[in-house]
Scaffold this motif. Structure first.
Motif, PDB file in Angstrom:
ATOM      1  N   SER A 114      18.318  13.317 -18.444  1.00 19.74           N
ATOM      2  CA  SER A 114      17.629  12.099 -18.037  1.00 19.74           C
ATOM      3  C   SER A 114      17.473  11.190 -19.249  1.00 19.74           C
ATOM      4  CB  SER A 114      16.249  12.416 -17.445  1.00 19.74           C
ATOM      5  OG  SER A 114      15.535  11.222 -17.170  1.00 19.74           O
ATOM      6  N   THR A 115      17.493   9.881 -18.993  1.00 15.09           N
ATOM      7  CA  THR A 115      17.219   8.892 -20.042  1.00 15.09           C
ATOM      8  C   THR A 115      15.916   8.153 -19.757  1.00 15.09           C
ATOM      9  OG1 THR A 115      18.549   7.236 -18.867  1.00 15.09           O
ATOM     10  CG2 THR A 115      19.667   8.564 -20.552  1.00 15.09           C
ATOM     11  N   ALA A 116      15.068   8.734 -18.929  1.00 13.08           N
ATOM     12  CA  ALA A 116      13.822   8.088 -18.505  1.00 13.08           C
ATOM     13  C   ALA A 116      12.782   8.169 -19.624  1.00 13.08           C
ATOM     14  CB  ALA A 116      13.304   8.735 -17.226  1.00 13.08           C
ATOM     15  N   ILE A 117      12.788   7.166 -20.489  1.00 14.82           N
ATOM     16  CA  ILE A 117      11.923   7.189 -21.670  1.00 14.82           C
ATOM     17  C   ILE A 117      10.449   7.272 -21.285  1.00 14.82           C
ATOM     18  CG2 ILE A 117      11.155   5.855 -23.666  1.00 14.82           C
ATOM     19  CD1 ILE A 117      13.975   4.730 -23.886  1.00 14.82           C
ATOM     20  N   GLU A 118      10.046   6.487 -20.300  1.00 22.91           N
ATOM     21  CA  GLU A 118       8.630   6.468 -19.922  1.00 22.91           C
ATOM     22  C   GLU A 118       8.180   7.828 -19.400  1.00 22.91           C
ATOM     23  OE1 GLU A 118       5.528   4.060 -16.972  1.00 22.91           O
ATOM     24  OE2 GLU A 118       7.599   3.383 -17.191  1.00 22.91           O
ATOM     25  N   GLN A 119       8.999   8.441 -18.549  1.00 22.66           N
ATOM     26  CA  GLN A 119       8.622   9.746 -17.995  1.00 22.66           C
ATOM     27  C   GLN A 119       8.609  10.834 -19.060  1.00 22.66           C
ATOM     28  OE1 GLN A 119      10.578   7.513 -16.536  1.00 22.66           O
ATOM     29  NE2 GLN A 119      10.557   7.692 -14.294  1.00 22.66           N
ATOM     30  N   PHE A 120       9.568  10.779 -19.992  1.00 23.92           N
ATOM     31  CA  PHE A 120       9.539  11.743 -21.085  1.00 23.92           C
ATOM     32  C   PHE A 120       8.284  11.543 -21.937  1.00 23.92           C
ATOM     33  CE2 PHE A 120      14.164  12.799 -20.655  1.00 23.92           C
ATOM     34  CZ  PHE A 120      14.028  14.173 -20.713  1.00 23.92           C
ATOM     35  N   GLY A 121       7.900  10.291 -22.141  1.00 25.30           N
ATOM     36  CA  GLY A 121       6.684  10.023 -22.900  1.00 25.30           C
ATOM     37  C   GLY A 121       5.448  10.565 -22.212  1.00 25.30           C
ATOM     38  N   GLN A 122       5.384  10.403 -20.897  1.00 24.44           N
ATOM     39  CA  GLN A 122       4.244  10.926 -20.144  1.00 24.44           C
ATOM     40  C   GLN A 122       4.196  12.446 -20.206  1.00 24.44           C
ATOM     41  OE1 GLN A 122       4.990   9.175 -16.315  1.00 24.44           O
ATOM     42  NE2 GLN A 122       4.137   7.178 -16.882  1.00 24.44           N
ATOM     43  N   LEU A 123       5.360  13.084 -20.096  1.00 26.11           N
ATOM     44  CA  LEU A 123       5.405  14.541 -20.176  1.00 26.11           C
ATOM     45  C   LEU A 123       4.996  15.011 -21.568  1.00 26.11           C
ATOM     46  CD1 LEU A 123       6.137  17.274 -18.891  1.00 26.11           C
ATOM     47  CD2 LEU A 123       8.507  16.886 -19.622  1.00 26.11           C
ATOM     48  N   TYR A 124       5.468  14.321 -22.591  1.00 27.11           N
ATOM     49  CA  TYR A 124       5.116  14.669 -23.967  1.00 27.11           C
ATOM     50  C   TYR A 124       3.601  14.569 -24.164  1.00 27.11           C
ATOM     51  CZ  TYR A 124       5.639  14.871 -29.074  1.00 27.11           C
ATOM     52  OH  TYR A 124       5.559  15.232 -30.399  1.00 27.11           O
ATOM     53  N   ASP A 125       3.007  13.486 -23.698  1.00 29.96           N
ATOM     54  CA  ASP A 125       1.554  13.324 -23.820  1.00 29.96           C
ATOM     55  C   ASP A 125       0.812  14.446 -23.105  1.00 29.96           C
ATOM     56  OD1 ASP A 125       1.721  11.016 -25.322  1.00 29.96           O
ATOM     57  OD2 ASP A 125       1.515   9.669 -23.608  1.00 29.96           O
ATOM     58  N   LEU A 126       1.314  14.830 -21.959  1.00 33.35           N
ATOM     59  CA  LEU A 126       0.643  15.826 -21.134  1.00 33.35           C
ATOM     60  C   LEU A 126       0.722  17.222 -21.750  1.00 33.35           C
ATOM     61  CD1 LEU A 126      -0.824  16.169 -18.389  1.00 33.35           C
ATOM     62  CD2 LEU A 126       1.418  16.600 -17.360  1.00 33.35           C
TER      63      LEU A 126
END
Length: 210
Positions: free
Chosen positions: A33-45
């Motif tokens: 995936s290249t979904a930067i926003e979703q990867f960022g949300q997962l990283y934060d979580l």
């Protein structure tokens, strides 16, 4: 499983980072995936207030290390190191807890079964139906606790208290690991003892075949 050395000038070494991962079971472990926003949300979580890198793919454990002994975490570090502005990138991780997303080299799409072959279907047929997957994170070391660890500590061993957090993590991976994938846990990869990762899956084997 050692990696080639890099000149550490103007950048932190790989020793300044930790190689973490979510692990779970799926029907298709290698998804990108290249979904930067979703990867960022997962990283934060999962990681929280630490700079670092998400890798834009999930993997089977036997895709995590190349035949030359290079791990996907080292490859992520090397990709940032190769950037002309690497000093600024690494500095932002330390000073601003910046997070980045990198696409792992296509060479990691290949399977390379380790000497410990217990996750193969030949050794354990259950893993042909419930297939192991890993989502890696390369995290700049720092004093703050990881979000995962903080949530576990807050639950204090109470599965019911932890359940909403685990449900949120499972929901957060759907962009790269859709249902029926589910997360089993979180760990740190030790390239000197890679079998520790395999043990995490073996620990749940009895549950899968019962």
């Amino acid at each position: 499983m050692s990696a080639p050395a890099l000149n550490p000038a103007a950048a932190p070494s790989l020793a300044d980072f930790a190689s973490f991962y979510l692990y779970g079971l799926t029907d298709n472990p290698y998804q990108q995936s290249t979904a930067i926003e979703q990867f960022g949300q997962l990283y934060d979580l999962v990681i929280g207030a630490h700079g670092g890198v998400s890798l834009g793919s999930s993997f089977h454990p036997y895709q995590l290390v190349s035949p030359a002994g290079v791990t996907v975490w080292y490859a992520a570090y090397a990709q940032l190191y190769a950037q002309p502005d690497r000093a600024a990138l690494f500095g932002a991780m330390a000073d601003e807890q910046a997070r980045f997303l990198v696409a792992p080299p296509a060479s990691f799409s290949a399977f390379h079964v380790w000497p410990d072959a217990r996750l193969t279907s030949a050794e354990n047929p259950v893993f042909s139906h419930y297939i192991p997957f890993v989502l890696p994170f390369l995290v700049r070391k720092g004093p703050a606790p990881l979000r995962w660890d903080a949530e576990l500590a807050a639950a204090d061993g109470d599965a019911d208290r932890l359940r909403p957090y685990l449900d949120a993590v499972n929901q957060a991976i759907r962009f790269v690991q859709p249902a029926p994938a589910f997360v089993l846990g979180f760990g740190e990869f030790d390239e000197q003892q890679p079998a520790q990762l395999i043990e995490r899956f073996m620990d749940c084997r009895a549950m899968l075949i019962s």
